[in-house]
Design an enzyme around this catalytic site. Sequence first.
Site, PDB file in Angstrom:
ATOM      1  CB  SER A 106     -68.872   5.038  15.849  1.00  0.00           C
ATOM      2  OG  SER A 106     -68.001   3.875  15.325  1.00  0.00           O
ATOM      3  CG  ASP A 213     -74.740   0.124  13.059  1.00  0.00           C
ATOM      4  OD1 ASP A 213     -73.715  -0.589  12.307  1.00  0.00           O
ATOM      5  OD2 ASP A 213     -74.353   1.399  13.472  1.00  0.00           O
ATOM      6  CG  HIS A 243     -71.762   2.474  11.761  1.00  0.00           C
ATOM      7  ND1 HIS A 243     -72.184   2.206  12.784  1.00  0.00           N
ATOM      8  CD2 HIS A 243     -70.874   3.004  11.345  1.00  0.00           C
ATOM      9  CE1 HIS A 243     -71.135   2.820  13.471  1.00  0.00           C
ATOM     10  NE2 HIS A 243     -70.008   3.127  12.928  1.00  0.00           N
TER      11      HIS A 243
END
Length: 268
Positions: A106, A213, A243
């Site tokens: 991320s 996601d 995610h």
Amino acid sequence: MAGMEWDFTGARERITAREWPADSPRWVALLAHGYGEHIGRYEYVADTLLRHGAVVYGPDHLGHGKSGGDRVLVHDFEEIVADLHTVEEHARERHPGLPVVLIGHSMGGMIAARYAQHHGDGLAALVLSGPVLGPWGAITALLGVEEIPDDPIDTATLSRDPAVGEAYAADPLVWHGPFKPTTVKAFDRCLSAIAGGGRLGALPTLWVHGEADELVPLRETRIGIEQIRGDDLTEILYPDARHEVFNETNKDEVLADVTTFATRHVGG
């Protein structure tokens, strides 16, 4: 194994880092965690990497977890890149000659991409998990907003496993408040720097992403990947995964893909 922690003076504040030691490691795994979380959420990832020959290192980024600084306040992501480089140098001192694989998730994927633009010549491989790259709508929508709303994350977007969201919501080291304007601007500058920072050349790169996601949408990341992709990119998408693919219901499949890729490029 819970790992061993140590502190060092970072580019701006005191940084807490963690090592998951191994008796006879063949390679070093360097982890970069995501926004609002901390490296302690990567115990399962670290344990898997250990079982595949790695010694594992990773910091709590500035303003995150046990590190110093105002919570989630980032003035310049180049400082976080510098802190991560300090951890890599520490790992190399303790394990001279071992190849290093950088794994970022991320926001950590964004940091890892920028890191690779600065220090990619020293890496054996790069793994990007749901990386924040390209025109991230979550940040674009907040640019110029004077008072950012306190809109807590929907933990169901993290994983199909409800226990992941429950643990996230109950974790006192996770930031549960709003973005800070300074951090939003730092994200925007970092994404622009990555877009104009050059391609990854021959660095072997694995990009893994959940097709479902909603936090870091696949279509946005793909634009960023195309801006920096080098000559050796492997892309793996997971249908219905959300995610946090390292915490998903198929996490063992994901981590098997990561360890297979990593060990192929470190000679294991």
